[in-house]
Design a protein around this motif. Sequence first.
Motif, PDB file in Angstrom:
ATOM      1  N   ASP A  45       2.484  -6.028  -8.677  1.00  0.00           N
ATOM      2  CA  ASP A  45       1.386  -6.918  -9.069  1.00  0.00           C
ATOM      3  C   ASP A  45       1.686  -7.739 -10.313  1.00  0.00           C
ATOM      4  O   ASP A  45       1.156  -8.844 -10.463  1.00  0.00           O
ATOM      5  N   LEU A  46       2.507  -7.204 -11.236  1.00  0.00           N
ATOM      6  CA  LEU A  46       2.809  -7.944 -12.458  1.00  0.00           C
ATOM      7  C   LEU A  46       4.101  -8.755 -12.324  1.00  0.00           C
ATOM      8  O   LEU A  46       4.131  -9.952 -12.600  1.00  0.00           O
ATOM      9  N   GLU A  47       5.176  -8.104 -11.883  1.00  0.00           N
ATOM     10  CA  GLU A  47       6.450  -8.815 -11.731  1.00  0.00           C
ATOM     11  C   GLU A  47       6.550  -9.534 -10.390  1.00  0.00           C
ATOM     12  O   GLU A  47       7.496 -10.291 -10.162  1.00  0.00           O
ATOM     13  N   ARG A  48       5.594  -9.293  -9.499  1.00  0.00           N
ATOM     14  CA  ARG A  48       5.494  -9.972  -8.204  1.00  0.00           C
ATOM     15  C   ARG A  48       6.702  -9.713  -7.298  1.00  0.00           C
ATOM     16  O   ARG A  48       7.121 -10.581  -6.540  1.00  0.00           O
ATOM     17  N   LEU A  49       7.240  -8.512  -7.356  1.00  0.00           N
ATOM     18  CA  LEU A  49       8.299  -8.135  -6.427  1.00  0.00           C
ATOM     19  C   LEU A  49       7.691  -7.777  -5.077  1.00  0.00           C
ATOM     20  O   LEU A  49       6.522  -7.381  -4.990  1.00  0.00           O
ATOM     21  N   SER A  50       8.481  -7.908  -4.030  1.00  0.00           N
ATOM     22  CA  SER A  50       8.027  -7.436  -2.728  1.00  0.00           C
ATOM     23  C   SER A  50       8.051  -5.909  -2.728  1.00  0.00           C
ATOM     24  O   SER A  50       8.697  -5.281  -3.577  1.00  0.00           O
ATOM     25  N   GLN A  51       7.357  -5.312  -1.781  1.00  0.00           N
ATOM     26  CA  GLN A  51       7.374  -3.848  -1.708  1.00  0.00           C
ATOM     27  C   GLN A  51       8.776  -3.330  -1.419  1.00  0.00           C
ATOM     28  O   GLN A  51       9.162  -2.260  -1.903  1.00  0.00           O
ATOM     29  N   ALA A  52       9.545  -4.092  -0.654  1.00  0.00           N
ATOM     30  CA  ALA A  52      10.927  -3.680  -0.377  1.00  0.00           C
ATOM     31  C   ALA A  52      11.768  -3.704  -1.651  1.00  0.00           C
ATOM     32  O   ALA A  52      12.582  -2.797  -1.893  1.00  0.00           O
ATOM     33  N   GLU A  53      11.582  -4.730  -2.473  1.00  0.00           N
ATOM     34  CA  GLU A  53      12.319  -4.817  -3.736  1.00  0.00           C
ATOM     35  C   GLU A  53      11.899  -3.707  -4.689  1.00  0.00           C
ATOM     36  O   GLU A  53      12.735  -3.107  -5.367  1.00  0.00           O
ATOM     37  N   ALA A  54      10.598  -3.427  -4.736  1.00  0.00           N
ATOM     38  CA  ALA A  54      10.110  -2.341  -5.585  1.00  0.00           C
ATOM     39  C   ALA A  54      10.661  -0.998  -5.119  1.00  0.00           C
ATOM     40  O   ALA A  54      11.024  -0.139  -5.937  1.00  0.00           O
ATOM     41  N   ALA A  55      10.738  -0.808  -3.810  1.00  0.00           N
ATOM     42  CA  ALA A  55      11.285   0.435  -3.256  1.00  0.00           C
ATOM     43  C   ALA A  55      12.735   0.625  -3.680  1.00  0.00           C
ATOM     44  O   ALA A  55      13.163   1.736  -4.026  1.00  0.00           O
ATOM     45  N   GLN A  56      13.499  -0.469  -3.663  1.00  0.00           N
ATOM     46  CA  GLN A  56      14.898  -0.392  -4.071  1.00  0.00           C
ATOM     47  C   GLN A  56      15.010  -0.031  -5.554  1.00  0.00           C
ATOM     48  O   GLN A  56      15.853   0.776  -5.943  1.00  0.00           O
ATOM     49  N   ARG A  57      14.153  -0.624  -6.378  1.00  0.00           N
ATOM     50  CA  ARG A  57      14.157  -0.335  -7.815  1.00  0.00           C
ATOM     51  C   ARG A  57      13.850   1.140  -8.089  1.00  0.00           C
ATOM     52  O   ARG A  57      14.447   1.755  -8.973  1.00  0.00           O
ATOM     53  N   ALA A  66       4.129   1.350  -0.448  1.00  0.00           N
ATOM     54  CA  ALA A  66       2.850   0.889   0.091  1.00  0.00           C
ATOM     55  C   ALA A  66       1.749   1.912  -0.150  1.00  0.00           C
ATOM     56  O   ALA A  66       0.623   1.566  -0.534  1.00  0.00           O
ATOM     57  N   SER A  67       2.063   3.186   0.062  1.00  0.00           N
ATOM     58  CA  SER A  67       1.089   4.257  -0.131  1.00  0.00           C
ATOM     59  C   SER A  67       0.700   4.404  -1.605  1.00  0.00           C
ATOM     60  O   SER A  67      -0.482   4.521  -1.946  1.00  0.00           O
ATOM     61  N   ILE A  68       1.707   4.363  -2.486  1.00  0.00           N
ATOM     62  CA  ILE A  68       1.444   4.480  -3.924  1.00  0.00           C
ATOM     63  C   ILE A  68       0.626   3.297  -4.409  1.00  0.00           C
ATOM     64  O   ILE A  68      -0.321   3.443  -5.191  1.00  0.00           O
ATOM     65  N   CYS A  69       0.973   2.111  -3.936  1.00  0.00           N
ATOM     66  CA  CYS A  69       0.288   0.886  -4.359  1.00  0.00           C
ATOM     67  C   CYS A  69      -1.193   0.925  -3.974  1.00  0.00           C
ATOM     68  O   CYS A  69      -2.073   0.591  -4.785  1.00  0.00           O
ATOM     69  N   GLU A  70      -1.470   1.342  -2.754  1.00  0.00           N
ATOM     70  CA  GLU A  70      -2.859   1.418  -2.290  1.00  0.00           C
ATOM     71  C   GLU A  70      -3.652   2.405  -3.146  1.00  0.00           C
ATOM     72  O   GLU A  70      -4.793   2.119  -3.559  1.00  0.00           O
ATOM     73  N   ARG A  71      -3.039   3.534  -3.444  1.00  0.00           N
ATOM     74  CA  ARG A  71      -3.706   4.567  -4.238  1.00  0.00           C
ATOM     75  C   ARG A  71      -3.946   4.083  -5.680  1.00  0.00           C
ATOM     76  O   ARG A  71      -5.024   4.284  -6.244  1.00  0.00           O
ATOM     77  N   ALA A  72      -2.943   3.433  -6.260  1.00  0.00           N
ATOM     78  CA  ALA A  72      -3.049   2.974  -7.644  1.00  0.00           C
ATOM     79  C   ALA A  72      -4.099   1.876  -7.783  1.00  0.00           C
ATOM     80  O   ALA A  72      -4.867   1.853  -8.764  1.00  0.00           O
ATOM     81  N   ARG A  73      -4.143   0.957  -6.839  1.00  0.00           N
ATOM     82  CA  ARG A  73      -5.136  -0.119  -6.888  1.00  0.00           C
ATOM     83  C   ARG A  73      -6.550   0.432  -6.753  1.00  0.00           C
ATOM     84  O   ARG A  73      -7.480  -0.045  -7.420  1.00  0.00           O
ATOM     85  N   ALA A  74      -6.718   1.437  -5.916  1.00  0.00           N
ATOM     86  CA  ALA A  74      -8.044   2.028  -5.724  1.00  0.00           C
ATOM     87  C   ALA A  74      -8.518   2.698  -7.014  1.00  0.00           C
ATOM     88  O   ALA A  74      -9.694   2.563  -7.403  1.00  0.00           O
ATOM     89  N   LYS A  75      -7.630   3.406  -7.693  1.00  0.00           N
ATOM     90  CA  LYS A  75      -7.997   4.064  -8.953  1.00  0.00           C
ATOM     91  C   LYS A  75      -8.343   3.031 -10.026  1.00  0.00           C
ATOM     92  O   LYS A  75      -9.331   3.193 -10.760  1.00  0.00           O
ATOM     93  N   THR A  76      -7.539   1.982 -10.106  1.00  0.00           N
ATOM     94  CA  THR A  76      -7.788   0.951 -11.110  1.00  0.00           C
ATOM     95  C   THR A  76      -9.112   0.247 -10.860  1.00  0.00           C
ATOM     96  O   THR A  76      -9.885  -0.001 -11.790  1.00  0.00           O
ATOM     97  N   ALA A  77      -9.391  -0.059  -9.604  1.00  0.00           N
ATOM     98  CA  ALA A  77     -10.656  -0.701  -9.260  1.00  0.00           C
ATOM     99  C   ALA A  77     -11.841   0.210  -9.585  1.00  0.00           C
ATOM    100  O   ALA A  77     -12.873  -0.243 -10.100  1.00  0.00           O
ATOM    101  N   ASP A  78     -11.707   1.494  -9.297  1.00  0.00           N
ATOM    102  CA  ASP A  78     -12.761   2.466  -9.592  1.00  0.00           C
ATOM    103  C   ASP A  78     -13.047   2.499 -11.092  1.00  0.00           C
ATOM    104  O   ASP A  78     -14.202   2.481 -11.528  1.00  0.00           O
TER     105      ASP A  78
END
Length: 260
Positions: A45-57, A66-78
Amino acid sequence: MAGRHQKVRSVGIEPEYLGFSPDGLVSGDDLTLTVDELEVLRLVDLERLSQAEAAQRMGVARATIASICERARAKTADALVNGRRLVIAGGNVAYASASCADAEPWPAKGEGIMRIAVTYDNGNVFQHFGKTQQFKIYDVEEGKIVSAEVVSSNGAGHGALAGVLAEGGVDTLICGGIGGGAINALNQAGITIYAGGSGDCDALVDAFLAGEVEQVEGATCDCHGHGHGEGHEHGHEGCGCGGHGHDHGEGHEGCGCGCH
């Protein structure tokens, strides 16, 4: 049958900020955002990498990101919508080394030398440790400066800078604002911290060697996202930063941040 062992996630930056609270009454229990969840938000969300690029990092599968991202966004929104405190902690992570093959080498440190590093920006103390791009390092022998040089942070940021300083042989850091995560990393590296400084780097180091600079306990930057060094001075009455002037673009009356 035992569950699958979670793979260690590689994280590029050690968190400098370890929690966020609403401006007002806290609602409900704290939410814990793990370090790997924070890293996924940073990369995607900040560096705007694709999920594939983030996975490689991070050394994991794209589906895991994808699973971590969904969970993290839900917590932040809450936390944002419902006024819950967000705590950064935990996660099966390993911090990637800040060093790289093309990093600029720092000068060798001689025997019996004390090395002081100051966050540096055009001759003055840079006010946000985690975003400093340069340090001015001073080698001191028998209480006198024997050499001084401006060096690069080698692209590292926040807590990862502790590794850069440790590898560079730094004994003492002088800086402006600094967060709790970076302080923890520096303490673990055995580096003494003098935060809350401002003004001319050379003059401040001279004052330090003369015993005129006091240590400030704890984090001196928790304003989360305010700019530093934007040419707007403001007062520090009651903020606990020791009365140093700092450049800043926002007012902080009553914030208790100590770095501004």
